[in-house]
Design a protein around this motif. Sequence first.
Motif, PDB file in Angstrom:
ATOM      1  N   VAL A 158       1.889  74.494 -36.161  1.00  0.00           N
ATOM      2  CA  VAL A 158       3.222  74.449 -36.774  1.00  0.00           C
ATOM      3  C   VAL A 158       4.257  74.547 -35.651  1.00  0.00           C
ATOM      4  N   GLY A 159       5.383  73.857 -35.801  1.00  0.00           N
ATOM      5  CA  GLY A 159       6.423  73.868 -34.775  1.00  0.00           C
ATOM      6  C   GLY A 159       7.222  75.159 -34.785  1.00  0.00           C
ATOM      7  N   VAL A 160       7.581  75.632 -33.594  1.00  0.00           N
ATOM      8  CA  VAL A 160       8.354  76.878 -33.483  1.00  0.00           C
ATOM      9  C   VAL A 160       9.730  76.713 -34.127  1.00  0.00           C
ATOM     10  N   ALA A 161      10.390  75.580 -33.871  1.00  0.00           N
ATOM     11  CA  ALA A 161      11.756  75.393 -34.383  1.00  0.00           C
ATOM     12  C   ALA A 161      11.777  75.355 -35.906  1.00  0.00           C
ATOM     13  N   GLY A 162      10.931  74.521 -36.487  1.00  0.00           N
ATOM     14  CA  GLY A 162      10.912  74.410 -37.947  1.00  0.00           C
ATOM     15  C   GLY A 162      10.528  75.717 -38.605  1.00  0.00           C
ATOM     16  N   TYR A 163       9.565  76.396 -38.032  1.00  0.00           N
ATOM     17  CA  TYR A 163       9.105  77.683 -38.567  1.00  0.00           C
ATOM     18  C   TYR A 163      10.222  78.723 -38.491  1.00  0.00           C
ATOM     19  N   SER A 164      10.911  78.742 -37.369  1.00  0.00           N
ATOM     20  CA  SER A 164      11.954  79.753 -37.167  1.00  0.00           C
ATOM     21  C   SER A 164      13.164  79.479 -38.060  1.00  0.00           C
ATOM     22  N   LEU A 165      13.530  78.192 -38.205  1.00  0.00           N
ATOM     23  CA  LEU A 165      14.687  77.863 -39.031  1.00  0.00           C
ATOM     24  C   LEU A 165      14.410  78.108 -40.506  1.00  0.00           C
ATOM     25  N   GLY A 166      13.124  78.010 -40.879  1.00  0.00           N
ATOM     26  CA  GLY A 166      12.767  78.136 -42.290  1.00  0.00           C
ATOM     27  C   GLY A 166      12.376  79.536 -42.704  1.00  0.00           C
ATOM     28  N   GLY A 167      12.513  80.507 -41.845  1.00  0.00           N
ATOM     29  CA  GLY A 167      12.153  81.882 -42.205  1.00  0.00           C
ATOM     30  C   GLY A 167      11.044  82.381 -41.328  1.00  0.00           C
ATOM     31  N   GLY A 168       9.809  82.016 -41.650  1.00  0.00           N
ATOM     32  CA  GLY A 168       8.683  82.393 -40.810  1.00  0.00           C
ATOM     33  C   GLY A 168       8.140  83.745 -41.171  1.00  0.00           C
ATOM     34  N   ILE A 169       7.225  83.749 -42.112  1.00  0.00           N
ATOM     35  CA  ILE A 169       6.659  85.029 -42.555  1.00  0.00           C
ATOM     36  C   ILE A 169       5.156  85.025 -42.320  1.00  0.00           C
ATOM     37  N   PHE A 170       4.669  86.079 -41.656  1.00  0.00           N
ATOM     38  CA  PHE A 170       3.231  86.206 -41.416  1.00  0.00           C
ATOM     39  C   PHE A 170       2.893  87.694 -41.434  1.00  0.00           C
ATOM     40  N   ALA A 215      17.653  62.849 -38.509  1.00  0.00           N
ATOM     41  CA  ALA A 215      16.904  63.999 -39.030  1.00  0.00           C
ATOM     42  C   ALA A 215      15.866  64.376 -37.986  1.00  0.00           C
ATOM     43  N   PRO A 216      15.884  65.639 -37.518  1.00  0.00           N
ATOM     44  CA  PRO A 216      14.847  66.074 -36.581  1.00  0.00           C
ATOM     45  C   PRO A 216      13.532  66.285 -37.306  1.00  0.00           C
ATOM     46  N   GLN A 217      12.477  65.933 -36.645  1.00  0.00           N
ATOM     47  CA  GLN A 217      11.143  66.237 -37.185  1.00  0.00           C
ATOM     48  C   GLN A 217      10.195  66.441 -36.022  1.00  0.00           C
ATOM     49  N   ASN A 218       9.432  67.524 -36.101  1.00  0.00           N
ATOM     50  CA  ASN A 218       8.446  67.797 -35.062  1.00  0.00           C
ATOM     51  C   ASN A 218       7.087  67.362 -35.571  1.00  0.00           C
ATOM     52  N   THR A 219       6.408  68.240 -36.311  1.00  0.00           N
ATOM     53  CA  THR A 219       5.083  67.898 -36.808  1.00  0.00           C
ATOM     54  C   THR A 219       5.127  67.125 -38.118  1.00  0.00           C
ATOM     55  N   GLY A 220       6.145  67.412 -38.935  1.00  0.00           N
ATOM     56  CA  GLY A 220       6.157  66.868 -40.287  1.00  0.00           C
ATOM     57  C   GLY A 220       5.325  67.698 -41.248  1.00  0.00           C
ATOM     58  N   HIS A 221       5.093  68.963 -40.911  1.00  0.00           N
ATOM     59  CA  HIS A 221       4.428  69.868 -41.848  1.00  0.00           C
ATOM     60  C   HIS A 221       5.250  69.977 -43.130  1.00  0.00           C
ATOM     61  N   ASN A 222       6.562  69.954 -42.973  1.00  0.00           N
ATOM     62  CA  ASN A 222       7.460  70.138 -44.119  1.00  0.00           C
ATOM     63  C   ASN A 222       8.306  68.883 -44.314  1.00  0.00           C
ATOM     64  N   ALA A 223       7.640  67.740 -44.396  1.00  0.00           N
ATOM     65  CA  ALA A 223       8.345  66.459 -44.431  1.00  0.00           C
ATOM     66  C   ALA A 223       9.011  66.186 -45.782  1.00  0.00           C
ATOM     67  N   GLY A 231       3.148  82.040 -37.060  1.00  0.00           N
ATOM     68  CA  GLY A 231       2.600  81.990 -38.411  1.00  0.00           C
ATOM     69  C   GLY A 231       1.095  81.807 -38.393  1.00  0.00           C
ATOM     70  N   SER A 232       0.550  81.381 -39.525  1.00  0.00           N
ATOM     71  CA  SER A 232      -0.904  81.309 -39.667  1.00  0.00           C
ATOM     72  C   SER A 232      -1.508  80.100 -38.967  1.00  0.00           C
ATOM     73  N   SER A 233      -0.701  79.092 -38.663  1.00  0.00           N
ATOM     74  CA  SER A 233      -1.256  77.843 -38.137  1.00  0.00           C
ATOM     75  C   SER A 233      -0.793  77.596 -36.704  1.00  0.00           C
TER      76      SER A 233
HETATM   77  C1  LIG Z   1      -1.134  74.831 -42.368  1.00  0.00           C
HETATM   78  C2  LIG Z   1       0.224  75.492 -42.531  1.00  0.00           C
HETATM   79  C3  LIG Z   1       0.347  76.856 -42.307  1.00  0.00           C
HETATM   80  C4  LIG Z   1       1.580  77.493 -42.456  1.00  0.00           C
HETATM   81  N1  LIG Z   1       1.668  78.844 -42.257  1.00  0.00           N
HETATM   82  C5  LIG Z   1       2.849  79.453 -42.431  1.00  0.00           C
HETATM   83  C6  LIG Z   1       2.965  80.897 -42.265  1.00  0.00           C
HETATM   84  O1  LIG Z   1       2.018  81.605 -41.954  1.00  0.00           O
HETATM   85  N2  LIG Z   1       4.176  81.447 -42.467  1.00  0.00           N
HETATM   86  C7  LIG Z   1       5.279  80.700 -42.805  1.00  0.00           C
HETATM   87  O2  LIG Z   1       6.367  81.265 -42.952  1.00  0.00           O
HETATM   88  N3  LIG Z   1       5.212  79.350 -42.973  1.00  0.00           N
HETATM   89  C8  LIG Z   1       4.009  78.737 -42.817  1.00  0.00           C
HETATM   90  N4  LIG Z   1       3.935  77.389 -43.005  1.00  0.00           N
HETATM   91  C9  LIG Z   1       5.152  76.646 -43.378  1.00  0.00           C
HETATM   92  C10 LIG Z   1       5.805  76.116 -42.079  1.00  0.00           C
HETATM   93  O3  LIG Z   1       6.289  77.203 -41.342  1.00  0.00           O
HETATM   94  C11 LIG Z   1       6.979  75.207 -42.460  1.00  0.00           C
HETATM   95  O4  LIG Z   1       6.478  74.079 -43.118  1.00  0.00           O
HETATM   96  C12 LIG Z   1       7.776  74.811 -41.215  1.00  0.00           C
HETATM   97  O5  LIG Z   1       9.027  74.316 -41.662  1.00  0.00           O
HETATM   98  C13 LIG Z   1       7.047  73.760 -40.373  1.00  0.00           C
HETATM   99  O6  LIG Z   1       7.788  73.506 -39.207  1.00  0.00           O
HETATM  100  P1  LIG Z   1       7.435  72.198 -38.336  1.00  0.00           P
HETATM  101  O7  LIG Z   1       8.498  72.116 -37.272  1.00  0.00           O
HETATM  102  O8  LIG Z   1       6.014  72.213 -37.941  1.00  0.00           O
HETATM  103  O9  LIG Z   1       7.619  71.022 -39.443  1.00  0.00           O
HETATM  104  P2  LIG Z   1       8.659  69.850 -39.570  1.00  0.00           P
HETATM  105  O10 LIG Z   1       8.361  69.232 -40.903  1.00  0.00           O
HETATM  106  O11 LIG Z   1       8.616  68.968 -38.389  1.00  0.00           O
HETATM  107  O12 LIG Z   1      10.070  70.559 -39.615  1.00  0.00           O
HETATM  108  C14 LIG Z   1      10.376  71.460 -40.698  1.00  0.00           C
HETATM  109  C15 LIG Z   1      11.899  71.469 -40.927  1.00  0.00           C
HETATM  110  O13 LIG Z   1      12.554  71.932 -39.752  1.00  0.00           O
HETATM  111  C16 LIG Z   1      13.460  70.941 -39.268  1.00  0.00           C
HETATM  112  N5  LIG Z   1      13.318  70.931 -37.810  1.00  0.00           N
HETATM  113  C17 LIG Z   1      12.169  70.792 -37.087  1.00  0.00           C
HETATM  114  N6  LIG Z   1      12.430  70.840 -35.774  1.00  0.00           N
HETATM  115  C18 LIG Z   1      13.769  71.004 -35.657  1.00  0.00           C
HETATM  116  C19 LIG Z   1      14.670  71.133 -34.542  1.00  0.00           C
HETATM  117  N7  LIG Z   1      14.224  71.108 -33.279  1.00  0.00           N
HETATM  118  N8  LIG Z   1      15.989  71.291 -34.799  1.00  0.00           N
HETATM  119  C20 LIG Z   1      16.460  71.320 -36.083  1.00  0.00           C
HETATM  120  N9  LIG Z   1      15.663  71.212 -37.176  1.00  0.00           N
HETATM  121  C21 LIG Z   1      14.342  71.064 -36.956  1.00  0.00           C
HETATM  122  C22 LIG Z   1      13.031  69.623 -39.892  1.00  0.00           C
HETATM  123  O14 LIG Z   1      14.117  68.715 -40.058  1.00  0.00           O
HETATM  124  C23 LIG Z   1      12.479  70.084 -41.229  1.00  0.00           C
HETATM  125  O15 LIG Z   1      13.516  70.244 -42.179  1.00  0.00           O
HETATM  126  C24 LIG Z   1       2.716  76.733 -42.843  1.00  0.00           C
HETATM  127  C25 LIG Z   1       2.607  75.351 -43.059  1.00  0.00           C
HETATM  128  C26 LIG Z   1       1.372  74.727 -42.913  1.00  0.00           C
HETATM  129  C27 LIG Z   1       1.283  73.250 -43.193  1.00  0.00           C
END
Ligand SMILES: Cc1cc2nc3c(=O)[nH]c(=O)nc-3n(C[C@H](O)[C@H](O)[C@H](O)COP(=O)(O)OP(=O)(O)OC[C@H]3O[C@@H](n4cnc5c(N)ncnc54)[C@H](O)[C@@H]3O)c2cc1C
Length: 175
Positions: free
Chosen positions: A145-157, A78-86, A140-142
């Motif tokens: 937050v990781g670019v990959a996780g944010y982009s894969l999950g939608g990413g709305i700002f 399982a990939p994880q960058n920051t764990g914002h969405n753990a 996004g707002s933070s």
């Molecule tokens: C303080 C805060 C502010 C936020 N603001 C916004 C906002 O303005 N708009 C918005 O839309 N969302 C926002 N979010 C939500 C955030 O975008 C999601 O939680 C996002 O998934 C975080 O990505 P991450 O890579 O940092 O986290 P992670 O928990 O590391 O990864 C999130 C998901 O992506 C997967 N992933 C990560 N890296 C990879 C990779 N390289 N390849 C494949 N899969 C990968 C992980 O397995 C996990 O399922 C915010 C979250 C926080 C905590």
Amino acid sequence: MTIQDIARPGTVRRTPAQSLRGLCGGAVYLPGDPGVDEARTPWNVAVEQHPAAVAYPADAEETAQLVKGAVAAGLRVAPQNTGHNAGPLGRLDDVVLVRTSAMTHVGIDPVRQVARVGGGALWLPVVEAAAAQGFAVLHGSSPDVGVAGYSLGGGIFVYARKLGLQTNASPEWNW
Ligand SMILES: Cc1cc2nc3c(=O)[nH]c(=O)nc-3n(C[C@H](O)[C@H](O)[C@H](O)COP(=O)(O)OP(=O)(O)OC[C@H]3O[C@@H](n4cnc5c(N)ncnc54)[C@H](O)[C@@H]3O)c2cc1C
């Protein structure tokens, strides 16, 4: 060590994840290792993660070797960058947590208007690199937050109404 770790007196049972030792330049943490608690803890500390191993590949080659090693050991990855969405990763007993946070390169192609970033890049350095060349990115707002996780999950700002979601960003898209 718990009683389950003992196969017979004086012998510590090998776990599948032990075959991963030595990969990623040694940046592999197994349960009980020094540093494993820091390695397994996500940004969202409300989520307790207990993976079979945590690894920090430095590049794509190390990531590929790690994935092959995990598969050979019968483990999932399982990939994880920051764990914002753990939270959604769920139970990780048979999972190698692939922490991408060492792969942070950022490149801006001003001609194609494309940002090419490492799997562990955070938004702030991408915003700064793009701004230095007169561009904005759909962050996004933070800043951490990781670019990959944010982009894969939608990413709305705030740009979303005018420019769309980050997940839809495309160099071919005519804004
Ligand atoms: C303080 C805060 C502010 C936020 N603001 C916004 C906002 O303005 N708009 C918005 O839309 N969302 C926002 N979010 C939500 C955030 O975008 C999601 O939680 C996002 O998934 C975080 O990505 P991450 O890579 O940092 O986290 P992670 O928990 O590391 O990864 C999130 C998901 O992506 C997967 N992933 C990560 N890296 C990879 C990779 N390289 N390849 C494949 N899969 C990968 C992980 O397995 C996990 O399922 C915010 C979250 C926080 C905590």
